[in-house]
Design a protein around this motif. Structure first.
Motif, PDB file in Angstrom:
ATOM      1  N   GLY A  54       0.790  -1.230  -0.268  1.00  0.00           N
ATOM      2  CA  GLY A  54       0.258  -0.124  -0.081  1.00  0.00           C
ATOM      3  C   GLY A  54       0.649   1.406   0.040  1.00  0.00           C
ATOM      4  O   GLY A  54       0.308   2.221  -0.024  1.00  0.00           O
ATOM      5  N   VAL A  55       2.311   1.197  -0.128  1.00  0.00           N
ATOM      6  CA  VAL A  55       2.822   2.325  -0.049  1.00  0.00           C
ATOM      7  C   VAL A  55       2.812   3.298  -1.345  1.00  0.00           C
ATOM      8  O   VAL A  55       2.722   4.341  -1.182  1.00  0.00           O
ATOM      9  CB  VAL A  55       4.432   1.860  -0.271  1.00  0.00           C
ATOM     10  N   ALA A  56       2.366   2.735  -2.564  1.00  0.00           N
ATOM     11  CA  ALA A  56       2.289   3.638  -3.651  1.00  0.00           C
ATOM     12  C   ALA A  56       1.113   4.275  -3.645  1.00  0.00           C
ATOM     13  O   ALA A  56       0.859   5.304  -4.166  1.00  0.00           O
ATOM     14  CB  ALA A  56       2.186   2.562  -4.717  1.00  0.00           C
ATOM     15  N   GLU A  57       0.069   3.966  -2.697  1.00  0.00           N
ATOM     16  CA  GLU A  57      -1.103   4.634  -2.793  1.00  0.00           C
ATOM     17  C   GLU A  57      -1.050   6.402  -2.553  1.00  0.00           C
ATOM     18  O   GLU A  57      -1.787   7.189  -2.937  1.00  0.00           O
ATOM     19  CB  GLU A  57      -2.146   4.112  -1.962  1.00  0.00           C
ATOM     20  N   GLU A  78       7.442  12.122 -12.083  1.00  0.00           N
ATOM     21  CA  GLU A  78       7.930  12.719 -10.821  1.00  0.00           C
ATOM     22  C   GLU A  78       7.533  12.198  -9.565  1.00  0.00           C
ATOM     23  O   GLU A  78       8.361  11.725  -8.759  1.00  0.00           O
ATOM     24  CB  GLU A  78       7.641  14.317 -10.656  1.00  0.00           C
ATOM     25  N   SER A  79       6.351  11.812  -9.462  1.00  0.00           N
ATOM     26  CA  SER A  79       5.671  11.014  -8.202  1.00  0.00           C
ATOM     27  C   SER A  79       6.074   9.780  -8.284  1.00  0.00           C
ATOM     28  O   SER A  79       6.379   8.975  -7.324  1.00  0.00           O
ATOM     29  CB  SER A  79       4.245  11.244  -8.272  1.00  0.00           C
ATOM     30  N   TYR A  80       6.307   9.203  -9.565  1.00  0.00           N
ATOM     31  CA  TYR A  80       6.755   7.722  -9.388  1.00  0.00           C
ATOM     32  C   TYR A  80       8.455   7.811  -8.834  1.00  0.00           C
ATOM     33  O   TYR A  80       8.852   6.857  -8.089  1.00  0.00           O
ATOM     34  CB  TYR A  80       6.772   7.149 -10.772  1.00  0.00           C
ATOM     35  N   LYS A  81       9.259   8.764  -9.465  1.00  0.00           N
ATOM     36  CA  LYS A  81      10.357   8.864  -8.742  1.00  0.00           C
ATOM     37  C   LYS A  81      10.336   9.041  -7.453  1.00  0.00           C
ATOM     38  O   LYS A  81      11.196   8.414  -6.712  1.00  0.00           O
ATOM     39  CB  LYS A  81      11.153   9.914  -9.346  1.00  0.00           C
ATOM     40  N   GLU A  82       9.755   9.776  -6.871  1.00  0.00           N
ATOM     41  CA  GLU A  82       9.529  10.096  -5.344  1.00  0.00           C
ATOM     42  C   GLU A  82       8.936   8.700  -4.630  1.00  0.00           C
ATOM     43  O   GLU A  82       9.398   8.468  -3.509  1.00  0.00           O
ATOM     44  CB  GLU A  82       8.395  11.255  -5.103  1.00  0.00           C
ATOM     45  N   THR A  84       9.506   5.679  -5.609  1.00  0.00           N
ATOM     46  CA  THR A  84      10.494   4.751  -5.505  1.00  0.00           C
ATOM     47  C   THR A  84      11.706   5.131  -4.719  1.00  0.00           C
ATOM     48  O   THR A  84      12.098   4.257  -4.043  1.00  0.00           O
ATOM     49  CB  THR A  84      10.896   4.286  -6.892  1.00  0.00           C
ATOM     50  N   ARG A  85      12.177   6.242  -4.662  1.00  0.00           N
ATOM     51  CA  ARG A  85      13.182   6.547  -3.610  1.00  0.00           C
ATOM     52  C   ARG A  85      12.539   6.469  -2.338  1.00  0.00           C
ATOM     53  O   ARG A  85      13.363   6.098  -1.585  1.00  0.00           O
ATOM     54  CB  ARG A  85      13.412   8.296  -4.031  1.00  0.00           C
ATOM     55  N   SER A  86      11.612   6.969  -2.193  1.00  0.00           N
ATOM     56  CA  SER A  86      10.885   6.962  -0.510  1.00  0.00           C
ATOM     57  C   SER A  86      10.992   5.343  -0.097  1.00  0.00           C
ATOM     58  O   SER A  86      11.354   5.093   0.901  1.00  0.00           O
ATOM     59  CB  SER A  86       9.657   7.552  -0.507  1.00  0.00           C
ATOM     60  N   TYR A  87      10.337   4.493  -0.990  1.00  0.00           N
ATOM     61  CA  TYR A  87      10.083   3.195  -0.801  1.00  0.00           C
ATOM     62  C   TYR A  87      11.409   2.515  -0.521  1.00  0.00           C
ATOM     63  O   TYR A  87      11.822   1.649   0.461  1.00  0.00           O
ATOM     64  CB  TYR A  87       9.228   2.600  -1.872  1.00  0.00           C
ATOM     65  N   ASN A  88      12.472   2.912  -1.385  1.00  0.00           N
ATOM     66  CA  ASN A  88      13.707   2.220  -1.367  1.00  0.00           C
ATOM     67  C   ASN A  88      14.407   2.562  -0.044  1.00  0.00           C
ATOM     68  O   ASN A  88      15.174   1.918   0.534  1.00  0.00           O
ATOM     69  CB  ASN A  88      14.459   2.732  -2.652  1.00  0.00           C
ATOM     70  N   ASN A  89      14.380   3.898   0.144  1.00  0.00           N
ATOM     71  CA  ASN A  89      15.099   4.095   1.157  1.00  0.00           C
ATOM     72  C   ASN A  89      14.529   3.581   2.828  1.00  0.00           C
ATOM     73  O   ASN A  89      15.129   3.380   3.548  1.00  0.00           O
ATOM     74  CB  ASN A  89      15.035   5.683   1.615  1.00  0.00           C
TER      75      ASN A  89
END
Length: 181
Positions: A54-57, A78-82, A84-89
């Motif tokens: 549910g992170v992507a929501e 841009e929101s996809y980059k944000e 993936t960056r946030s989820y990866n971190n």
């Protein structure tokens, strides 16, 4: 003392020279580069319900469910980059904690998810690597990254856990591959 001052001035002069040697773009090139970077492309990620946390929501423009029960997330670029960056971190931080718990804090200085390598990279302090222990723990570490890798625009089917020298990632101590079911 004079040598230190002279050396410092020499380093500063060389740095200034390198800064001044950059290639300048024409006004047209700058304008077209800005226009290209402002171009909004939609990114779609279809996430198997087994791996959807549910992170992507929070980042997606829209969320639907397909006929197989998978979540379909639609992002702008841009929101996809944000996302993936946030989820990866976040996932990398959790993996780092797990590595510290399993191996001890003196084992290595970092663990992170590397998208390009489709891997979890663990930087090991030279002399601390033990293949038997690393192999035993690698599967659990890989599983921690499965939800992340399955939530990408191009989902990954196999994840590697790479143990490498923390000072030189080209020096690999061990690499273990795990398919994502």
């Amino acid at each position: 003392m004079k040598r230190i001052v002279a050396l410092t001035l020499a380093v500063l002069m060389i740095a200034a020279l390198f800064c001044a040697c950059g290639e300048q773009k024409s006004e047209d090139e700058n304008t077209s580069s800005a226009a290209e970077s402002n171009k909004v492309e939609n990114v779609t990620a279809v996430v198997d319900s087994k791996y959807d946390e549910g992170v992507a929501e929070k980042y997606a423009k829209s969320v639907t469910t397909d006929e197989n029960g998978n979540k379909v997330y639609e992002f702008d670029n841009e929101s996809y980059k944000e996302y993936t960056r946030s989820y990866n971190n976040h996932e990398s931080a959790e993996i780092q904690k797990e590595v510290a718990e399993k191996f001890g804090t003196d084992f290595g200085n970092y663990a992170y998810i590397n998208n390009d390598k489709k891997a979890v990279v663990i930087g090991v302090t030279p002399g601390k690597y033990n293949n038997e222990t690393a192999e035993k723990e690698a599967e659990g570490i890989a599983k921690m990254s499965f939800s992340y890798f399955k939530s990408l625009q191009d989902p990954v089917d196999t994840v590697s856990v790479i143990y490498c020298n923390e000072n030189n990632q080209d020096e690999v101590y061990g690499k273990f591959d795990f398919p994502i079911e």
